[in-house]
Scaffold this motif. Sequence first.
Motif, short mmCIF file in Angstrom:
data_model
loop_
_atom_site.label_atom_id
_atom_site.label_comp_id
_atom_site.label_asym_id
_atom_site.label_seq_id
_atom_site.Cartn_x
_atom_site.Cartn_y
_atom_site.Cartn_z
N THR A 123 -6.45 2.65 -6.13
CA THR A 123 -7.45 1.89 -5.38
C THR A 123 -8.87 2.37 -5.68
O THR A 123 -9.82 1.86 -5.10
CB THR A 123 -7.20 1.99 -3.86
N SER A 132 -4.63 6.84 -2.79
CA SER A 132 -4.11 5.54 -2.35
C SER A 132 -3.85 4.65 -3.56
O SER A 132 -4.64 4.63 -4.52
CB SER A 132 -5.12 4.84 -1.43
N LYS A 145 0.55 5.69 -0.17
CA LYS A 145 -0.26 6.91 -0.20
C LYS A 145 0.56 8.03 -0.82
O LYS A 145 1.73 8.22 -0.47
CB LYS A 145 -0.63 7.35 1.22
N PRO A 158 0.83 -1.21 0.00
CA PRO A 158 0.00 0.00 0.00
C PRO A 158 0.86 1.26 0.00
O PRO A 158 1.86 1.32 0.72
CB PRO A 158 -0.82 -0.11 1.29
N GLN A 182 -13.97 1.68 -3.41
CA GLN A 182 -12.61 1.54 -2.88
C GLN A 182 -12.16 0.10 -3.05
O GLN A 182 -12.81 -0.82 -2.53
CB GLN A 182 -12.59 1.95 -1.40
#
Length: 122
Positions: free
Chosen positions: A62, A47, A42, A40, A70
Amino acid sequence: MTTERRRGTVTLRQVSGSARSRKVRVDLGAESAFDTFPAPVKVGDASYFLVRGRDGYKLLSTICPHQGGQIEDEGDELFVCDGHGWQYEKTEGTCANRPDFRMKAFLVTLQNDHLVALVPDE
Ligand code: FES
């Protein structure tokens, strides 16, 4: 003829971005800092999942290309969207339910042992 936009509505371009939207380069950090994929990531409020596919590294947004849900990694074989449950493959972002849909991908290159992404300036 005039086109009147209703308040509170967004165009598909606003949801999914545009090829013409301004992009910025973002240093994601040292390549060695990422040892598990998908990772993941950011960037500002956006994201992504950093993945390593056939063509090397890329970021997968995402935000679901279907209707903006999402997309999440629940640890299973595929990503899943919280909107309507569509599932996406974890290296190329191809939709398992609708092969004509895929997660929006952004280029990531290796520069001086750092991963550098080209993402929308949001
Ligand atoms: S919004 Fe993601 S499957 Fe519909």
